[in-house]
Design an enzyme around this catalytic site. Structure first.
Site, PDB file in Angstrom:
ATOM      1  N   ARG A  56     -31.532  31.306  -4.380  1.00 53.04           N
ATOM      2  CA  ARG A  56     -30.723  30.328  -3.641  1.00 53.04           C
ATOM      3  C   ARG A  56     -30.808  30.601  -2.141  1.00 53.04           C
ATOM      4  O   ARG A  56     -30.710  29.698  -1.327  1.00 53.04           O
ATOM      5  CB  ARG A  56     -29.262  30.349  -4.110  1.00 53.04           C
ATOM      6  CG  ARG A  56     -28.344  29.475  -3.257  1.00 53.04           C
ATOM      7  CD  ARG A  56     -27.034  29.109  -3.938  1.00 53.04           C
ATOM      8  NE  ARG A  56     -26.372  30.228  -4.557  1.00 53.04           N
ATOM      9  CZ  ARG A  56     -25.737  31.210  -3.900  1.00 53.04           C
ATOM     10  NH1 ARG A  56     -25.678  31.196  -2.588  1.00 53.04           N
ATOM     11  NH2 ARG A  56     -25.162  32.183  -4.564  1.00 53.04           N
ATOM     12  N   TYR A 109     -30.291   4.401   5.186  1.00 52.18           N
ATOM     13  CA  TYR A 109     -30.362   4.445   3.716  1.00 52.18           C
ATOM     14  C   TYR A 109     -28.941   4.396   3.139  1.00 52.18           C
ATOM     15  O   TYR A 109     -28.034   5.072   3.629  1.00 52.18           O
ATOM     16  CB  TYR A 109     -31.092   5.729   3.322  1.00 52.18           C
ATOM     17  CG  TYR A 109     -31.128   6.017   1.856  1.00 52.18           C
ATOM     18  CD1 TYR A 109     -31.594   5.084   0.934  1.00 52.18           C
ATOM     19  CD2 TYR A 109     -30.724   7.259   1.375  1.00 52.18           C
ATOM     20  CE1 TYR A 109     -31.636   5.371  -0.418  1.00 52.18           C
ATOM     21  CE2 TYR A 109     -30.771   7.553   0.021  1.00 52.18           C
ATOM     22  CZ  TYR A 109     -31.221   6.602  -0.864  1.00 52.18           C
ATOM     23  OH  TYR A 109     -31.263   6.897  -2.201  1.00 52.18           O
ATOM     24  N   ASP A 182     -34.336  10.947  10.153  1.00 48.64           N
ATOM     25  CA  ASP A 182     -34.872  10.899   8.791  1.00 48.64           C
ATOM     26  C   ASP A 182     -36.278  10.306   8.901  1.00 48.64           C
ATOM     27  O   ASP A 182     -36.442   9.123   9.188  1.00 48.64           O
ATOM     28  CB  ASP A 182     -33.960  10.033   7.908  1.00 48.64           C
ATOM     29  CG  ASP A 182     -34.458   9.958   6.458  1.00 48.64           C
ATOM     30  OD1 ASP A 182     -35.667  10.149   6.226  1.00 48.64           O
ATOM     31  OD2 ASP A 182     -33.628   9.682   5.565  1.00 48.64           O
ATOM     32  N   LYS A 207     -40.592  11.589  -1.864  1.00 51.79           N
ATOM     33  CA  LYS A 207     -41.414  10.397  -1.595  1.00 51.79           C
ATOM     34  C   LYS A 207     -42.845  10.796  -1.219  1.00 51.79           C
ATOM     35  O   LYS A 207     -43.544  11.346  -2.035  1.00 51.79           O
ATOM     36  CB  LYS A 207     -40.755   9.557  -0.505  1.00 51.79           C
ATOM     37  CG  LYS A 207     -39.232   9.477  -0.595  1.00 51.79           C
ATOM     38  CD  LYS A 207     -38.762   8.816  -1.868  1.00 51.79           C
ATOM     39  CE  LYS A 207     -37.251   8.620  -1.793  1.00 51.79           C
ATOM     40  NZ  LYS A 207     -36.619   8.463  -3.078  1.00 51.79           N
TER      41      LYS A 207
HETATM   42  C1  LIG Z   1     -35.047   7.139   3.793  1.00 56.60           C
HETATM   43  C2  LIG Z   1     -34.481   8.005   2.712  1.00 56.60           C
HETATM   44  N1  LIG Z   1     -33.831   9.129   3.034  1.00 56.60           N
HETATM   45  C3  LIG Z   1     -33.311   9.935   2.092  1.00 56.60           C
HETATM   46  C4  LIG Z   1     -33.382   9.625   0.752  1.00 56.60           C
HETATM   47  C5  LIG Z   1     -32.743  10.533  -0.268  1.00 56.60           C
HETATM   48  O1  LIG Z   1     -33.718  11.316  -0.854  1.00 56.60           O
HETATM   49  P1  LIG Z   1     -33.532  11.964  -2.310  1.00 56.60           P
HETATM   50  O2  LIG Z   1     -33.492  10.865  -3.291  1.00 56.60           O
HETATM   51  O3  LIG Z   1     -34.717  12.879  -2.407  1.00 56.60           O
HETATM   52  O4  LIG Z   1     -32.236  12.725  -2.287  1.00 56.60           O
HETATM   53  C6  LIG Z   1     -34.054   8.466   0.367  1.00 56.60           C
HETATM   54  C7  LIG Z   1     -34.153   8.105  -1.059  1.00 56.60           C
HETATM   55  O5  LIG Z   1     -34.572   7.044  -1.412  1.00 56.60           O
HETATM   56  C8  LIG Z   1     -34.614   7.635   1.373  1.00 56.60           C
HETATM   57  O6  LIG Z   1     -35.246   6.496   1.057  1.00 56.60           O
END
Ligand SMILES: Cc1ncc(COP(=O)(O)O)c(C=O)c1O
Length: 396
Positions: A56, A109, A182, A207
């Site tokens: 961890r 998001y 992000d 992704k």
């Molecule tokens: C732009 C963006 N940021 C963060 C996330 C969250 O990622 P995770 O699903 O790996 O927690 C997503 C998920 O679709 C996303 O599209």
């Protein structure tokens, strides 16, 4: 001689001494690491001596992933998390305290919005949403709130709005705020926010970084100081990435550039074709010269990326009909995979938003979001064509 079970335990937990380098990063599938002496364990646990004690806190496989992404983004250091949301949560908490406010882009998001409003809002952290393409509005919001941080997405989910990272970094830093970005949609191949002045860059590695829709992971990169401030949240809140998952993300990195080039070429071709079709109200893709984000994107992105969106004039029903008629893409909520994914955010990823919040986020009821895969573009175009026919009620 020890008895059978003792011998089995000792025999089965020996770490091989391998002098040669393996062709792939080994998966250190272990929860803990042993030291020669108790004193050494104490030193490793407290960071006096470098090394590993408990997964961890740190694990060799996840550490390789974190430093690989940091290197690709031109950042000093990185940390890997169990998901993109765990990464976003830790990054935000590293710069905010109860009673403070964060300024965030409205084009964010849906789950990040929920984290900010519902979870962090409940802990006394405020959020002021602002249009990140309006630099004067961002500046005014930072001044009004005294926010220690500004949060944006390089390319927003799902509205494909491009934020000007260099300009926002300048505005934020002038107001004494850190810029958190992000960078999931752009990927490190498309954009490297830290090189443009961002303080922290975050990825859902679920992704493009992994690229094969088989793992959940998140990564945060930034200066060593920023990462050191995030580390205690990873350790104490426990959103650590499992070594097997880190290995799967590492497996995607060598092909990231090839995949992003193909995703981008397909997105440009489909977006260009779609904008001339009947029943299409609007196409959002920064690779299109007329897109409002094109000028910034051309400066900031090395590829325009595999994400685009389009609005069907027929609204929510047309959106659903289009999605249901598709045969190649999967109807799923994720993105950045080998297979094309088409989603209808108002009924899936952004279902938690009411009509007013949807409108505030710039999401039209007939908005479809596309994550282009690696299929042959001719096949995808034919599928889009027949689905459009179904959605606009044209006989074929
Ligand atoms: C732009 C963006 N940021 C963060 C996330 C969250 O990622 P995770 O699903 O790996 O927690 C997503 C998920 O679709 C996303 O599209």
């Amino acid at each position: 001689m020890a008895r059978f079970t003792t011998r089995a335990i000792l025999a089965a937990t020996r770490t091989p001494a391998v002098r040669q380098a393996s062709s792939a990063t080994p998966i250190y599938q272990a929860s803990a690491f042993a030291t020669e002496t108790a004193a050494e364990l104490g030193e490793v646990l407290t960071g006096v001596t470098p090394g590993y004690a408990y997964s961890r806190i740190d694990n060799p496989t996840t550490a390789v992933l974190a430093s690989a992404v940091a290197e690709l983004e031109g950042a000093e250091a990185g940390l890997a998390f169990a998901s993109g949301m765990a990464a976003i949560h830790a990054a935000i908490l590293s710069v905010l305290r109860a009673g403070q406010t964060i300024v965030a882009t409205t084009a964010v998001y849906g789950t990040t919005r929920d984290l900010l409003v519902r979870i962090l809002g409940g802990l006394g952290i405020g959020t002021e949403f602002v249009d990140s393409t309006d630099l004067a509005a961002v500046d005014a919001a930072l001044a009004r709130t005294g926010a220690p941080a500004l949060y944006v997405e390089t390319i927003s989910n799902p509205t494909i709005i491009v934020s000007d990272i260099a300009a926002l970094a300048e505005v934020a830093h002038r107001r004494g705020a850190a810029l958190l970005v992000d960078n999931t949609f752009a990927s490190p191949y498309g954009c490297r926010p830290v090189e443009r002045g961002a303080d922290i860059s975050i990825h859902s590695a679920t992704k493009y970084l992994s690229g094969h829709a088989d793992v959940l992971a998140g990564v945060v990169v930034g200066s060593r100081e920023r990462i050191d401030a995030i580390r205690p949240i990873l350790v104490d809140a426990g959103g650590a990435l499992a070594p097997m998952a880190a290995y799967l993300v590492l497996r995607g990195l060598p092909t990231l550039s090839l995949r992003m080039e193909r995703h981008s070429a397909t997105a440009l071709e489909l977006a260009t074709w779609l904008k001339g079709q009947p029943g299409i109200a609007r196409v959002h893709y920064p690779g299109l010269p007329e897109d409002p984000g094109h000028e910034v994107a051309a400066r900031q992105l090395d590829v325009f990326g595999g994400m685009f969106a389009f609005e069907l004039a027929g609204g929510r029903d047309a959106g659903r009909a289009f999605l249901d008629a598709m045969t190649i893409p999967e109807r799923t909520a994720s993105l950045g995979a080998t297979r094309t994914i088409v989603s209808h955010p108002p009924s899936t990823t952004h279902r938690q938003l009411d009509e007013a919040a949807l409108r505030q986020s710039g999401i039209a009821p007939g908005l479809l979001r596309v994550s282009t895969g690696l299929e042959d573009v001719e096949d995808l175009r034919a599928d889009f064509e027949q689905a459009l026919g179904a959605a606009v009620g044209r006989a074929r």
